[in-house]
Scaffold this active site. Structure first.
Site, PDB file in Angstrom:
ATOM      1  N   HIS A 253       0.805  -1.213   0.000  1.00 36.57           N
ATOM      2  CA  HIS A 253       0.000   0.000   0.000  1.00 36.57           C
ATOM      3  C   HIS A 253       0.844   1.272   0.000  1.00 36.57           C
ATOM      4  CE1 HIS A 253       0.846   0.546   4.330  1.00 36.57           C
ATOM      5  NE2 HIS A 253       0.735  -0.777   4.386  1.00 36.57           N
ATOM      6  N   ASP A 254       0.407   2.242  -0.791  1.00 40.39           N
ATOM      7  CA  ASP A 254       0.972   3.599  -0.813  1.00 40.39           C
ATOM      8  C   ASP A 254       2.384   3.663  -1.373  1.00 40.39           C
ATOM      9  OD1 ASP A 254      -1.341   4.891   0.641  1.00 40.39           O
ATOM     10  OD2 ASP A 254      -0.673   3.491   2.189  1.00 40.39           O
TER      11      ASP A 254
ATOM     12  N   GLY B 282       4.940  -1.002   2.739  1.00 42.53           N
ATOM     13  CA  GLY B 282       4.103   0.182   2.604  1.00 42.53           C
ATOM     14  C   GLY B 282       4.886   1.480   2.570  1.00 42.53           C
TER      15      GLY B 282
END
Length: 261
Positions: free
Chosen positions: A122-123, A140
């Site tokens: 994520h991200d 992340g």
């Protein structure tokens, strides 16, 4: 159904696929997915979530794209995955949505090669022209600059930044930021030299490479403190590599985990 879509593929009616997109057998595409012209999706893929895929990507078989983050804080927020153009995503890669704790978007640039079993958490933000070798794992919030290479079986700790044109060797344990232009490897990870081979392949002149070598010397081969080395690097402006000097100084100023030594 279009002849480019295998009859066994399951595509939600709300998904938006350009008429030139091809989809292989047994692939599943969810309602919030958008795929631009010329992209090919192989068999047995799952593309879900709020995922936008640009033009002319080649997505091989057995990929999971747009699944929810592997983050226990995720609570169903409408986060996204955005993929640029002309990327090659090989087998068994996993690309996750962003989280509300960041900008809410995982971003993949253009002209990247993601080899088999790459994980994009994520991200993450990938620039352009990046190579992630087999089993490279990005946690992340990792940021990777243009033209960087991450070696096979390497793990990158969350929030780490990898600078443009950097080279991570095989099985790197990357827990600190990697400055632009540098080659790092070993366990613990160590900065070895300037990524001269990569720079020459990209058309860097001898003059620019000479300045980058001076930057390396100031960062790694002098008795200067981190702050002093930044001040000395700033004096290299005007030697024909101002863009490279600025790139390094901006990276060092933004480093939050310390740099690989």
């Amino acid at each position: 159904m279009s002849s480019r879509i295998h009859p066994s593929a399951i595509i939600d009616p709300a998904a938006e696929l350009d008429s030139s997109v091809s989809v292989g057998a047994y692939t599943l595409i969810g309602p919030h997915v958008r795929i631009a012209a010329g992209t090919t999706v192989g068999p047995h893929c799952v593309i879900e979530g709020r995922t936008t895929i640009g033009a002319d990507n080649q997505i091989f078989q057995f990929n999971s794209i747009g699944a929810i983050p592997q983050d226990m804080k995720y609570a169903g927020e409408p986060t996204e995955l955005v993929i640029g153009e002309r990327n090659s995503i090989r087998e068994f890669c996993t690309l996750n949505l962003g989280t509300a704790q960041d900008e809410g978007v995982t971003r993949i640039g253009s002209d990247n090669l993601l080899m088999a079993y790459v994980h994009i958490a994520h991200d993450v933000r990938l620039g352009d022209h990046i190579v992630l070798a087999n089993n490279a794992t990005l946690a992340g919030h990792v940021h990777v600059g243009d033209w960087a290479t991450v070696g096979g079986l390497s793990g990158v700790h969350q929030f780490v930044k990898i600078g443009a044109h950097a080279m991570i060797g095989f099985q790197g344990h990357v827990a600190q930021d990697v400055p632009p232009f540098m080659t790092v490897d070993g366990n613990p990870l160590t900065a070895r030299a300037v990524n001269v081979v990569g720079l020459r392949r990209r058309g860097f002149s001898a003059e620019r490479i000479a300045v980058i070598k001076q930057i390396h010397k100031l960062l790694y081969r002098s008795a200067l403190t981190f702050e002093q080395s930044q001040a000395e690097i700033a004096t290299l402006h005007g030697q024909g590599a101002d863009e490279d000097v600025a790139l390094m100084l901006n990276f060092l100023a933004a480093a939050t985990r310390g740099i690989v030594r």
